[in-house]
Design an enzyme around this catalytic site. Structure first.
Site, short mmCIF file in Angstrom:
data_model
loop_
_atom_site.label_atom_id
_atom_site.label_comp_id
_atom_site.label_asym_id
_atom_site.label_seq_id
_atom_site.Cartn_x
_atom_site.Cartn_y
_atom_site.Cartn_z
N GLY A 1 0.82 -1.21 0.00
CA GLY A 1 0.00 0.00 0.00
C GLY A 1 0.85 1.25 0.00
O GLY A 1 0.54 2.22 0.70
N GLY B 1 -1.01 7.71 1.45
CA GLY B 1 -0.96 7.90 2.89
C GLY B 1 0.35 7.51 3.56
O GLY B 1 1.44 7.97 3.18
N GLY C 1 1.98 4.64 3.72
CA GLY C 1 2.91 3.83 2.94
C GLY C 1 3.74 4.71 2.01
O GLY C 1 4.96 4.52 1.87
N TYR D 1 -13.22 -3.79 11.40
CA TYR D 1 -11.92 -3.12 11.25
C TYR D 1 -11.09 -3.38 12.51
O TYR D 1 -9.93 -3.79 12.43
CB TYR D 1 -12.11 -1.62 11.03
CG TYR D 1 -10.78 -0.88 10.94
CD1 TYR D 1 -9.98 -1.01 9.81
CD2 TYR D 1 -10.31 -0.08 11.99
CE1 TYR D 1 -8.74 -0.35 9.73
CE2 TYR D 1 -9.09 0.58 11.92
CZ TYR D 1 -8.31 0.44 10.79
OH TYR D 1 -7.09 1.08 10.70
#
Ligand SMILES: NC(=O)c1ccc[n+]([C@@H]2O[C@H](COP(=O)([O-])OP(=O)(O)OC[C@H]3O[C@@H](n4cnc5c(N)ncnc54)[C@H](OP(=O)(O)O)[C@@H]3O)[C@@H](O)[C@H]2O)c1
Length: 339
Positions: free
Chosen positions: A46, A50, A52, A220
């Site tokens: 990822g 953001g 990553g 989540y």
């Protein structure tokens, strides 16, 4: 109405003032040590967005600025076009900052490589790992960063609930398939990005795919609890191998993670202001990941949970070794490592 407007204005003013005066943490104490990234190969899942992306940028920047031989950073991303675009931007930002531009080829400035990886597909994870094992002679740091947050009920290609499938099971298979390479590259590190929201999750073994009921926040949190249990069990299994694994929470960070959250149009400006004032920027949020990936302070440290570059305590539910072992065994069956 007048009271609400006044409150909104006050919040806006307060936020702006705080934003203007708060110290900008670009690197926390004891943060990244560029020396350790010399010639290292790092895989970040990822990495196009953001945290990553910020992690990739910082590891490259340090390498390019300070080292003769930079790091080789592999971006494992599900959408090649988005990833190539992010990689192009990173290369431009680096060269604008005066560093030699990292190309897709080896060189003094380091390398930035894009590879396709969809964690919602076991087939894709297997193909990605096969390519990694064929093309990469070593892997020094694996950063399990990619994540999906509070999406509507969806299933992965293999029929797993999406958040559990991507955040936990996809990374579980990825890590297991790359363990041999990490061991042969030892000393090496695995860094897992979890969340403080793990506190609100539980591993409900009887309904891992949430077919009986689906609550997006619970799922989540459950996937982030699974990240921690996975880390602790893996650390136990890796004892004596010189491969360490640690898990972290980044804090609340301004990224694209909330893409599935609907914010009413009228509230959006206020939300944006509050997030600019109070959330961490991606580079601030990425500091603990960078620290765990590179700092000599955590050499040999394994199975621990970190926030703001410091070890933190876990709730008993995340320290339950029996649950961690059971989750490991079930995950092996789910991803087809054990039939
Ligand atoms: N932001 C926060 O406040 C916060 C707080 C606690 C923990 N975290 C954790 O931090 C990590 C990074 O999130 P972020 O905040 O940087 O969010 P982000 O900007 O949305 O980045 C998430 C990354 O994960 C990738 N991803 C999602 N599904 C994937 C899949 N099936 N296969 C491969 N990659 C996939 C996304 O790719 P696409 O761009 O293609 O969708 C994106 O690159 C996550 O694990 C998250 O749980 C974030």
């Amino acid at each position: 109405m007048a009271v609400a407007t006044a409150a909104a204005l006050l919040a806006a003013l307060g936020g702006a003032l705080w934003l203007a005066t708060r110290p900008r943490v670009q690197q926390l104490p004891g943060g990244a040590n560029p020396g350790l990234m010399h010639g290292k190969t790092v895989l970040i899942t990822g990495a196009n967005s953001g945290l990553g992306r910020a992690t990739a940028a910082e590891l490259l920047r340090l390498g390019a600025r300070l080292l003769r031989l930079g790091a080789r950073v592999i971006m494992g991303c599900r959408d090649r076009a988005r990833a190539e675009e992010a990689a192009g931007q990173l290369r431009r930002e680096l060269s604008q900052a005066g560093a030699p531009e990292p190309g897709p080829d080896a060189g003094r400035a380091g390398e930035l490589v894009v590879k396709e990886l969809d964690l919602a597909s076991l087939r894709s994870v297997r193909a990605f790992c096969q390519e990694m094992l064929q093309e990469e002679p070593r892997l020094d740091v694996l950063i399990n960063n990619a994540g999906i947050f509070q999406c509507p009920y969806m299933k992965t290609e293999d029929g797993f609930e999406m958040q559990f499938g991507v955040n936990h099971l996809g990374h579980f298979l990825l890590t297991n398939l790359l363990l041999g390479l990490l061991k042969s590259s030892a000393p090496s590190r695995i860094v897992v990005v979890s969340s403080k929201l793990y506190k609100y999750g539980d591993i409900n073994f009887e309904d891992l795919n949430c077919e009986q009921s689906y609550n997006k926040s619970f799922c989540y949190s459950r996937s982030k609890l699974a990240n921690i249990l996975f880390t602790r069990e893996l650390a136990r299994r890796l004892e004596g191998t010189n491969v360490t694994v640690n898990v972290l929470h980044p804090g609340i960070v301004r990224t694209n993670l909330g893409r599935h959250i609907h914010i009413p149009l009228l509230v959006k400006p206020l939300f944006n202001l509050v997030s600019w004032a109070f959330f961490k920027s991606p580079i601030e949020g990425a500091q603990t990941t960078i620290y765990l990936a590179s700092s000599p302070e955590v050499e040999g440290v394994s199975g621990k949970y970190f926030g703001d570059c410091k070890e933190e305590e876990l709730l008993p539910k995340a320290m339950d070794d029996a649950i961690a072992r059971k989750l490991w065994d079930i995950s092996e069956v789910m991803v087809g490592i054990l039939k």
